[in-house]
Write an enzyme that holds these catalytic residues in place. Structure first.
Site, PDB file in Angstrom:
ATOM      1  N   GLY A   1       0.792  -1.224   0.000  1.00  0.00           N
ATOM      2  CA  GLY A   1       0.000   0.000   0.000  1.00  0.00           C
ATOM      3  C   GLY A   1       0.827   1.277   0.000  1.00  0.00           C
ATOM      4  O   GLY A   1       0.268   2.374  -0.023  1.00  0.00           O
TER       5      GLY A   1
ATOM      6  N   ASP B   1      -6.027 -11.870  -7.249  1.00  0.00           N
ATOM      7  CA  ASP B   1      -6.418 -10.454  -7.332  1.00  0.00           C
ATOM      8  C   ASP B   1      -6.098  -9.845  -8.692  1.00  0.00           C
ATOM      9  O   ASP B   1      -6.534  -8.747  -9.015  1.00  0.00           O
ATOM     10  CB  ASP B   1      -5.766  -9.635  -6.203  1.00  0.00           C
ATOM     11  CG  ASP B   1      -4.247  -9.513  -6.313  1.00  0.00           C
ATOM     12  OD1 ASP B   1      -3.646  -9.904  -7.343  1.00  0.00           O
ATOM     13  OD2 ASP B   1      -3.643  -9.010  -5.345  1.00  0.00           O
TER      14      ASP B   1
END
Length: 193
Positions: A75, A186
């Site tokens: 992130g 993902d």
């Protein structure tokens, strides 16, 4: 991706070693800092399968005098990397592999901010070691943010690399992005393959 990164990494190491003084002994190792996001951290795979760990293994196999410092944070944005760089530079760094900016793009962050953050990371690193070699890992953005943003994002990495004499990986996920068999469920993060 990995093959290209390892090849470029070893090229940088070879250049560094050829331009540096002879290494005195085994304790005189040099550091390669991998500053990045989840791709550097190896999100969803074992830590020893992340690309910094694989590069470290190749360095060990070749008995090269380098130590890999993996510093990937899932992130992470360029602003986060800028906040962390002073801490990471407490010890000397010979090679900086800068792999940030993807999360900036996915969040639609103003590219002038991203570019400025990446530039400051390089400047801080060079201030600590003017001889540091920089390897800049570029990214591409999906078209959902519009063609102007996508184009400017793509052009940002070569511009930064050129302005800083850095070696550029134009797209870190080349030949991996969009390949279902090479990615986690993902569809974003590479699997061990």
């Amino acid at each position: 991706m990995l093959h290209r990164l390892i090849k470029i990494g070893f090229t940088l190491i070879a250049i560094y070693v050829s331009q540096s003084a002879t290494i005195a002994d085994e304790t005189d190792s040099r550091s390669i800092l991998f500053l990045g996001d989840s791709l550097t951290a190896g999100l969803g795979i074992a830590p020893d399968q992340a690309f910094p760990a694989l590069v470290a293994q190749k360095i060990i196999e070749q008995e090269l005098p380098f130590k890999v410092i993996p510093s990937g944070v899932s992130g992470e944005t360029s602003a986060g990397g800028l906040r962390r760089i002073d801490w990471m530079l407490r010890k000397p760094v010979s090679i900086l592999v800068l792999a940030l900016g993807a999360n900036d793009g996915l969040r639609g962050i103003d590219l002038s901010d991203t570019e400025q953050n990446l530039q400051k990371i390089i400047e801080k690193t060079k201030a600590k070691n003017p001889e540091v070699k920089v390897l800049l890992a570029g990214m591409l953005m999906p078209p959902n943010l519009g063609p102007e943003y996508t184009t400017q994002f793509k052009e940002m990495y070569p511009k930064i690399a050129n302005n800083n004499g850095a070696t550029l990986i134009p797209f870190l996920l080349e030949d991996v992005a969009g390949e279902k068999r090479l990615n986690l469920p993902d569809g974003i993060h590479p699997n061990p393959a």
